[in-house]
Design a protein around this motif. Structure first.
Motif, PDB file in Angstrom:
ATOM      1  N   UNK A 295       1.345  14.639  -5.968  1.00  0.00           N
ATOM      2  CA  UNK A 295       0.680  13.606  -5.162  1.00  0.00           C
ATOM      3  C   UNK A 295       0.091  12.523  -6.067  1.00  0.00           C
ATOM      4  N   UNK A 296      -0.210  12.882  -7.327  1.00  0.00           N
ATOM      5  CA  UNK A 296      -0.690  11.872  -8.264  1.00  0.00           C
ATOM      6  C   UNK A 296       0.372  10.837  -8.546  1.00  0.00           C
ATOM      7  N   UNK A 297       1.600  11.289  -8.747  1.00  0.00           N
ATOM      8  CA  UNK A 297       2.709  10.367  -8.996  1.00  0.00           C
ATOM      9  C   UNK A 297       3.063   9.567  -7.758  1.00  0.00           C
ATOM     10  N   UNK A 298       2.993  10.231  -6.602  1.00  0.00           N
ATOM     11  CA  UNK A 298       3.456   9.591  -5.373  1.00  0.00           C
ATOM     12  C   UNK A 298       2.414   8.680  -4.741  1.00  0.00           C
ATOM     13  N   UNK A 299       1.128   9.070  -4.823  1.00  0.00           N
ATOM     14  CA  UNK A 299       0.079   8.354  -4.096  1.00  0.00           C
ATOM     15  C   UNK A 299      -0.853   7.568  -5.006  1.00  0.00           C
ATOM     16  N   UNK A 300      -1.421   8.243  -6.003  1.00  0.00           N
ATOM     17  CA  UNK A 300      -2.387   7.576  -6.871  1.00  0.00           C
ATOM     18  C   UNK A 300      -1.752   6.428  -7.644  1.00  0.00           C
ATOM     19  N   UNK A 301      -0.509   6.627  -8.094  1.00  0.00           N
ATOM     20  CA  UNK A 301       0.145   5.581  -8.873  1.00  0.00           C
ATOM     21  C   UNK A 301       0.381   4.319  -8.050  1.00  0.00           C
ATOM     22  N   UNK A 302       0.485   4.455  -6.743  1.00  0.00           N
ATOM     23  CA  UNK A 302       0.671   3.271  -5.899  1.00  0.00           C
ATOM     24  C   UNK A 302      -0.523   2.342  -6.016  1.00  0.00           C
ATOM     25  N   UNK A 303      -1.729   2.932  -6.038  1.00  0.00           N
ATOM     26  CA  UNK A 303      -2.925   2.109  -6.166  1.00  0.00           C
ATOM     27  C   UNK A 303      -3.057   1.562  -7.594  1.00  0.00           C
ATOM     28  N   UNK A 304      -2.925   2.434  -8.561  1.00  0.00           N
ATOM     29  CA  UNK A 304      -3.170   2.046  -9.951  1.00  0.00           C
ATOM     30  C   UNK A 304      -2.157   1.020 -10.435  1.00  0.00           C
ATOM     31  N   UNK A 305      -0.904   1.213 -10.063  1.00  0.00           N
ATOM     32  CA  UNK A 305       0.165   0.384 -10.619  1.00  0.00           C
ATOM     33  C   UNK A 305       0.574  -0.778  -9.716  1.00  0.00           C
ATOM     34  N   UNK A 306       0.398  -0.616  -8.376  1.00  0.00           N
ATOM     35  CA  UNK A 306       0.961  -1.635  -7.481  1.00  0.00           C
ATOM     36  C   UNK A 306      -0.009  -2.110  -6.401  1.00  0.00           C
ATOM     37  N   UNK A 307      -1.315  -1.896  -6.610  1.00  0.00           N
ATOM     38  CA  UNK A 307      -2.288  -2.270  -5.583  1.00  0.00           C
ATOM     39  C   UNK A 307      -2.232  -3.753  -5.255  1.00  0.00           C
ATOM     40  N   UNK A 308      -2.028  -4.569  -6.274  1.00  0.00           N
ATOM     41  CA  UNK A 308      -2.010  -6.021  -6.073  1.00  0.00           C
ATOM     42  C   UNK A 308      -0.853  -6.452  -5.171  1.00  0.00           C
ATOM     43  N   UNK A 309       0.192  -5.645  -5.109  1.00  0.00           N
ATOM     44  CA  UNK A 309       1.343  -5.968  -4.261  1.00  0.00           C
ATOM     45  C   UNK A 309       1.303  -5.246  -2.917  1.00  0.00           C
ATOM     46  N   UNK A 310       0.693  -4.031  -2.906  1.00  0.00           N
ATOM     47  CA  UNK A 310       0.706  -3.192  -1.711  1.00  0.00           C
ATOM     48  C   UNK A 310      -0.363  -3.602  -0.709  1.00  0.00           C
ATOM     49  N   UNK A 311      -1.601  -3.832  -1.170  1.00  0.00           N
ATOM     50  CA  UNK A 311      -2.710  -4.081  -0.252  1.00  0.00           C
ATOM     51  C   UNK A 311      -2.527  -5.301   0.641  1.00  0.00           C
ATOM     52  N   UNK A 312      -1.918  -6.396   0.159  1.00  0.00           N
ATOM     53  CA  UNK A 312      -1.730  -7.551   1.046  1.00  0.00           C
ATOM     54  C   UNK A 312      -0.887  -7.252   2.287  1.00  0.00           C
ATOM     55  N   UNK A 313      -0.148  -6.144   2.273  1.00  0.00           N
ATOM     56  CA  UNK A 313       0.666  -5.787   3.433  1.00  0.00           C
ATOM     57  C   UNK A 313      -0.190  -5.246   4.575  1.00  0.00           C
ATOM     58  N   UNK A 314      -1.423  -4.850   4.254  1.00  0.00           N
ATOM     59  CA  UNK A 314      -2.302  -4.259   5.263  1.00  0.00           C
ATOM     60  C   UNK A 314      -3.345  -5.272   5.704  1.00  0.00           C
TER      61      UNK A 314
ATOM     62  N   UNK B  98      -6.435  -4.656   6.579  1.00  0.00           N
ATOM     63  CA  UNK B  98      -7.659  -4.350   5.844  1.00  0.00           C
ATOM     64  C   UNK B  98      -7.373  -3.264   4.815  1.00  0.00           C
ATOM     65  N   UNK B  99      -8.216  -3.174   3.814  1.00  0.00           N
ATOM     66  CA  UNK B  99      -8.070  -2.119   2.813  1.00  0.00           C
ATOM     67  C   UNK B  99      -8.332  -0.746   3.435  1.00  0.00           C
ATOM     68  N   UNK B 100      -9.205  -0.710   4.428  1.00  0.00           N
ATOM     69  CA  UNK B 100      -9.525   0.567   5.082  1.00  0.00           C
ATOM     70  C   UNK B 100      -8.276   1.203   5.682  1.00  0.00           C
ATOM     71  N   UNK B 101      -7.410   0.357   6.202  1.00  0.00           N
ATOM     72  CA  UNK B 101      -6.186   0.868   6.813  1.00  0.00           C
ATOM     73  C   UNK B 101      -5.322   1.564   5.770  1.00  0.00           C
ATOM     74  N   UNK B 102      -5.249   0.997   4.569  1.00  0.00           N
ATOM     75  CA  UNK B 102      -4.487   1.632   3.487  1.00  0.00           C
ATOM     76  C   UNK B 102      -5.094   2.978   3.138  1.00  0.00           C
ATOM     77  N   UNK B 103      -6.426   3.028   3.032  1.00  0.00           N
ATOM     78  CA  UNK B 103      -7.109   4.266   2.653  1.00  0.00           C
ATOM     79  C   UNK B 103      -6.891   5.359   3.691  1.00  0.00           C
ATOM     80  N   UNK B 104      -7.058   5.016   4.957  1.00  0.00           N
ATOM     81  CA  UNK B 104      -6.879   6.001   6.030  1.00  0.00           C
ATOM     82  C   UNK B 104      -5.448   6.519   6.050  1.00  0.00           C
TER      83      UNK B 104
END
Length: 272
Positions: free
Chosen positions: A74-93, A95-101
């Protein structure tokens, strides 16, 4: 494709643990292999190390490897999405809360599937070697401190699953929250791993403290119901303990995600 390989690796580990546990069950049965059931195999494979000073290397390392594999996956699949690609992933949501949930729910489903696959693999392998008799632990008889009289196999199976699932989920959400806070994938895995290792050896600090160490909640064989020498460690305690850790981790992660500066570490090495 990556998820398929994760599933293959996990099933391979489940099968390896099942076969090795079956071998140990036979060697410790005192020549009464006919008394061993598939339920014994589930208990020995997923029940965790017992709370004794002379616990074997295999008992705690088996439990540790099963849980650490989940953290790594889950570290490779989930945590790395935030650490490595947050700047690209979060704009799709929106709010940030939606990503977290969404990630917390994904971890809940993933941990459920992980241990469901583990139990199914163990039952399939066990059915080819042992009986489905409606009892468990009789072969341990009078030699050991553990007691299984009156525990129905299905009750044992349900609690083993709930304890493993709730513990892994609570620790996984904590890991993700720390990944957001520390801007790293490796550090949270190392932190949770240390908690698990300390929990494995927590009986050395006194059996009355076992219930307070995170990780022991996922060890069925350390509960008072099975080991009367461990005081006040009920199954319901573990469930509530995991629920509290989960809620605190969710709230902590919510705050970290809300305040995180994703542009400040967009290019940060995820293994720092």
């Amino acid at each position: 494709m990556k998820k398929r390989w994760y599933a293959i690796i996990a099933c391979g580990l489940f099968a390896l643990v099942s076969w090795s546990s079956a071998t140990i069950l036979r060697s410790s049965s005192g020549g009464h292999e006919e008394l061993i059931t598939v339920w014994d195999l589930v208990m020995v494979s997923l029940g965790g190390p017992i709370a004794q000073d002379d616990v074997s290397f295999y008992e705690w390392s088996k439990w540790l490897i099963l849980n650490l594999l989940f953290l790594v996956l889950i570290g490779n699949a989930t945590c790395s999405e935030w650490v490595e690609r947050a700047i690209f992933v979060l704009p799709r949501y929106f709010t940030r809360n939606k990503w977290w949930i969404k990630k917390v729910l994904a971890l809940g489903v993933t941990s459920f599937v992980y241990y469901f696959m583990a139990i199914c693999t163990i039952l399939v392998i066990g059915s080819s070697q042992f009986s489905w008799a409606a009892h468990l632990g009789k072969w341990q008889g009078t030699d050991g401190p553990l007691q299984f009289t009156g525990i129905h196999p299905f009750t044992m199976l349900a609690w083993v699953f709930v304890l493993c699932w709730s513990t892994s989920l609570a620790m996984a959400v904590l890991q993700l929250a720390l990944a957001v806070k520390w801007k790293s994938v490796f550090k949270p895995i190392l932190f949770i791993s240390v908690l698990y290792v300390v929990s494995c050896f927590s009986p050395l600090f006194g059996k009355q403290l076992i219930k307070w160490f995170p990780g022991n909640q996922g060890m069925f064989l350390r509960h008072t119901m099975v080991d009367p020498y461990v005081p006040s460690f009920s199954l319901s305690w573990s469930f509530v303990y995991n629920a509290i850790v989960l809620m605190l981790s969710m709230y902590m992660g919510y705050l970290y995600v809300k305040k995180a500066d994703i542009f400040g570490y967009a290019h940060k090495d995820s293994l720092q």
